[in-house]
Design an enzyme around this catalytic site. Structure first.
Site, PDB file in Angstrom:
ATOM      1  N   LYS A  61      58.667  68.415   3.174  1.00 44.31           N
ATOM      2  CA  LYS A  61      59.677  67.718   3.991  1.00 44.31           C
ATOM      3  C   LYS A  61      59.094  66.390   4.421  1.00 44.31           C
ATOM      4  O   LYS A  61      57.866  66.241   4.485  1.00 44.31           O
ATOM      5  CB  LYS A  61      60.000  68.545   5.244  1.00 44.31           C
ATOM      6  CG  LYS A  61      61.352  68.235   5.841  1.00 44.31           C
ATOM      7  CD  LYS A  61      62.452  68.923   5.070  1.00 44.31           C
ATOM      8  CE  LYS A  61      63.818  68.722   5.644  1.00 44.31           C
ATOM      9  NZ  LYS A  61      64.786  69.667   5.061  1.00 44.31           N
TER      10      LYS A  61
HETATM   11  P1  NAD Z   1      73.995  64.515   7.966  1.00 44.75           P
HETATM   12  O1  NAD Z   1      73.160  63.370   8.398  1.00 44.75           O
HETATM   13  O2  NAD Z   1      74.941  64.348   6.840  1.00 44.75           O
HETATM   14  O3  NAD Z   1      74.825  65.088   9.241  1.00 44.75           O
HETATM   15  C1  NAD Z   1      74.194  65.397  10.445  1.00 44.75           C
HETATM   16  C2  NAD Z   1      75.277  65.639  11.496  1.00 44.75           C
HETATM   17  O4  NAD Z   1      74.658  66.065  12.711  1.00 44.75           O
HETATM   18  C3  NAD Z   1      76.080  64.383  11.828  1.00 44.75           C
HETATM   19  O5  NAD Z   1      77.441  64.716  11.962  1.00 44.75           O
HETATM   20  C4  NAD Z   1      75.504  63.962  13.181  1.00 44.75           C
HETATM   21  O6  NAD Z   1      76.413  63.234  13.974  1.00 44.75           O
HETATM   22  C5  NAD Z   1      75.201  65.326  13.800  1.00 44.75           C
HETATM   23  N1  NAD Z   1      74.267  65.227  14.907  1.00 44.75           N
HETATM   24  C6  NAD Z   1      73.093  64.547  14.966  1.00 44.75           C
HETATM   25  N2  NAD Z   1      72.532  64.671  16.189  1.00 44.75           N
HETATM   26  C7  NAD Z   1      73.360  65.470  16.909  1.00 44.75           C
HETATM   27  C8  NAD Z   1      73.334  65.959  18.237  1.00 44.75           C
HETATM   28  N3  NAD Z   1      72.331  65.657  19.059  1.00 44.75           N
HETATM   29  N4  NAD Z   1      74.349  66.761  18.641  1.00 44.75           N
HETATM   30  C9  NAD Z   1      75.376  67.076  17.824  1.00 44.75           C
HETATM   31  N5  NAD Z   1      75.454  66.616  16.548  1.00 44.75           N
HETATM   32  C10 NAD Z   1      74.461  65.833  16.106  1.00 44.75           C
HETATM   33  O7  NAD Z   1      72.958  65.710   7.677  1.00 44.75           O
HETATM   34  P2  NAD Z   1      73.179  67.021   6.803  1.00 44.75           P
HETATM   35  O8  NAD Z   1      72.595  66.776   5.471  1.00 44.75           O
HETATM   36  O9  NAD Z   1      74.569  67.497   6.922  1.00 44.75           O
HETATM   37  O10 NAD Z   1      72.190  68.034   7.540  1.00 44.75           O
HETATM   38  C11 NAD Z   1      72.595  68.798   8.679  1.00 44.75           C
HETATM   39  C12 NAD Z   1      71.638  69.955   8.866  1.00 44.75           C
HETATM   40  O11 NAD Z   1      71.647  70.761   7.676  1.00 44.75           O
HETATM   41  C13 NAD Z   1      70.171  69.581   9.094  1.00 44.75           C
HETATM   42  O12 NAD Z   1      69.567  70.510   9.938  1.00 44.75           O
HETATM   43  C14 NAD Z   1      69.573  69.698   7.694  1.00 44.75           C
HETATM   44  O13 NAD Z   1      68.173  69.910   7.732  1.00 44.75           O
HETATM   45  C15 NAD Z   1      70.314  70.906   7.194  1.00 44.75           C
HETATM   46  N6  NAD Z   1      70.355  71.031   5.717  1.00 44.75           N
HETATM   47  C16 NAD Z   1      70.907  70.071   4.941  1.00 44.75           C
HETATM   48  C17 NAD Z   1      70.943  70.251   3.559  1.00 44.75           C
HETATM   49  C18 NAD Z   1      71.612  69.254   2.647  1.00 44.75           C
HETATM   50  O14 NAD Z   1      71.766  69.570   1.458  1.00 44.75           O
HETATM   51  N7  NAD Z   1      72.031  68.102   3.103  1.00 44.75           N
HETATM   52  C19 NAD Z   1      70.386  71.394   2.985  1.00 44.75           C
HETATM   53  C20 NAD Z   1      69.843  72.379   3.815  1.00 44.75           C
HETATM   54  C21 NAD Z   1      69.838  72.181   5.189  1.00 44.75           C
END
Ligand code: NAD
Length: 428
Positions: free
Chosen positions: A114
């Site tokens: 990561k």
């Molecule tokens: P992203 O950047 O597309 O979206 C993140 C979202 O979280 C946004 O809507 C943002 O406004 C919101 N956010 C940020 N801070 C916040 C807060 N303090 N309170 C409420 N909302 C808040 O990111 P993503 O890729 O959708 O990832 C989201 C989660 O999923 C993360 O934990 C990431 O590690 C996990 N994840 C993502 C993937 C992937 O394929 N993108 C895979 C596995 C896990």
């Protein structure tokens, strides 16, 4: 008066300690050899880079980037890049550890990694973001590679940024070997070597888990309700896929605030708004709610899809749902999980619920390696089979061992890693 004691650990250190404690809990169940537990409790490599970026106004700013390589026993290090102002070393260490267990659980031939950059991508222009991404890639240099360490998107990063990483990396490789470097990142755009189905893969995998959960309970998803925290990649796609299955999305929230609508939101229109404006802010004046009102909203499912440590004991007491399916990594703190489980609320843990992302990242890597392009049906069939199979394996293990799903998932991953460590031994 000054105290001579050490300052209290910050939130990211707690996060790391939480994952290390989970490792210890699951290690006891599978009687993990102590030396394997010791190896897995720390990452193999920790890299910090500081690099300059030319800003649009002609000034230069220095940025700090991280890459943690937790373990590569099962294959190359694999894991996302987080572009966020609060990105920290210990946070990346915790997230890299989670990746090792996720790949072990899914039996994907990747290890755990990561990284990220401490920055606010919303405050940068597109040109600044491109220069930052390319400089970061250059600073990482040979510490990433298609057979060594393969980044992907995470919070604050997207497919376009993966293409900039790919292009920068390819241009630093030997002329004749350039094409073989394409798979240095996954989660790329379709035009530049990405896979069909990758963008929504994490959400799709999560929904397969929710569907399996409902099937085990003998209930239908049609007519159920959900609240979703985070409306980025994972949150918005989870909402759209669930809505297609008849689930009404009655609450959403992101870093700008929360909204509730008992009639259900139009998930596609909201996703378009969030894509265009970078958040859900301004979508509707009529539905605004406080964070507490959001967490107290009665619904069938809660999908946390934002950041870690969102469900402590207070939130767990407020939630009035049947199931929490973790789209985000580590959104539930241990006291939060204990409270949820004691109130009869089921939890599908991150290592399983959001593993669809790395699963289709693996498919993308294989397609790049073989110069193939799979049809969307092939990707979806494979993903569905992988998610359903692992979900059932985890519930069987949890039933047999009388433990919760998180402990079961980590234990299954540890069994996989432990067999490999014991058979291979420690070199020399
Ligand atoms: P992203 O950047 O597309 O979206 C993140 C979202 O979280 C946004 O809507 C943002 O406004 C919101 N956010 C940020 N801070 C916040 C807060 N303090 N309170 C409420 N909302 C808040 O990111 P993503 O890729 O959708 O990832 C989201 C989660 O999923 C993360 O934990 C990431 O590690 C996990 N994840 C993502 C993937 C992937 O394929 N993108 C895979 C596995 C896990």
């Amino acid at each position: 008066m000054h105290s001579s004691s050490a300052p209290p650990p910050d939130e990211s250190t707690f996060f790391l300690q939480m994952i290390q404690s989970q490792l210890d809990r699951s290690a006891r169940i599978v009687e993990l050899p102590d030396h394997v537990r010791m190896i897995l409790s720390q990452p193999k490599n920790e890299l910090i880079v500081n690099f300059p970026v030319l800003m649009d106004d002609g000034s230069h700013r220095s940025f700090k980037g991280y890459r943690i390589q937790h373990n590569n026993l099962l294959g190359p290090y694999k894991g996302g890049l987080r572009f966020h102002p609060d990105t920290r070393l210990d946070e990346c260490k915790a997230l890299a550890m989670i990746m090792t267990f996720k790949c072990g659980l899914m039996d994907i031939p990747f290890g755990g990694g990561k990284g990220g950059v401490k920055c606010d991508p919303h405050a940068l222009s597109e040109a600044e973001l491109m220069r930052l991404t390319r400089r970061f890639t250059h600073a990482l240099g040979a510490n990433i590679g298609p057979e060594y360490d393969i980044p992907a998107p995470d919070v604050g990063s997207n497919a376009k940024m993966m293409v900039w990483i790919m292009d920068t990396y390819m241009n630093t490789a030997g002329y004749t070997e350039r094409n073989a470097q394409q798979r240095v990142v996954t989660g790329k755009t379709l035009e530049c070597g990405g896979s069909q189905g990758r963008e929504k893969a994490t959400a799709q995998g999560l929904v397969h888990c929710v569907t399996e959960w409902a099937r085990d309970k003998g209930i239908s998803l049609e007519g159920k309700t959900a609240i979703v925290q985070g409306y980025g990649n994972v949150g918005s796609h989870s909402a759209m896929i669930l809505a297609r299955l008849g689930v009404s999305i009655i609450g959403v929230g992101d870093h700008t605030g929360y909204m509730l609508n008992p009639e259900g939101f139009n998930t596609h229109r909201l996703a378009d708004h969030a894509r265009k404006h970078g958040s859900i802010e301004g979508y509707s004046k009529h539905h605004t709610a406080t964070r507490d009102e959001f967490f107290s909203q009665k619904a069938d499912f809660f999908i946390p899809a934002a950041l870690q440590n969102q469900i402590g004991a207070p939130e767990a007491k407020m939630l009035q749902v049947q199931l929490v399916a973790e789209g985000a990594n580590s959104p539930t703190m241990p006291e939060g999980e204990q409270t949820l489980l004691s109130r009869g609320i089921d939890v599908i843990p991150d290592v399983l619920a959001n593993a669809g992302g790395v699963t289709v990242s693996y498919y993308e890597w294989v397609q790049n390696r073989r110069s193939e392009k799979w049809h969307i049906d092939e990707v979806e069939e494979r993903l569905e089979r992988a998610m359903r199979h692992t979900y059932q394996k985890a519930t069987d293990f949890a039933d047999k061992q009388q433990c919760n799903m998180r402990t079961a998932c980590y234990a299954l991953a540890l069994e996989r890693l432990s067999h490999a460590y014991v058979e291979r031994g420690i070199f020399p």
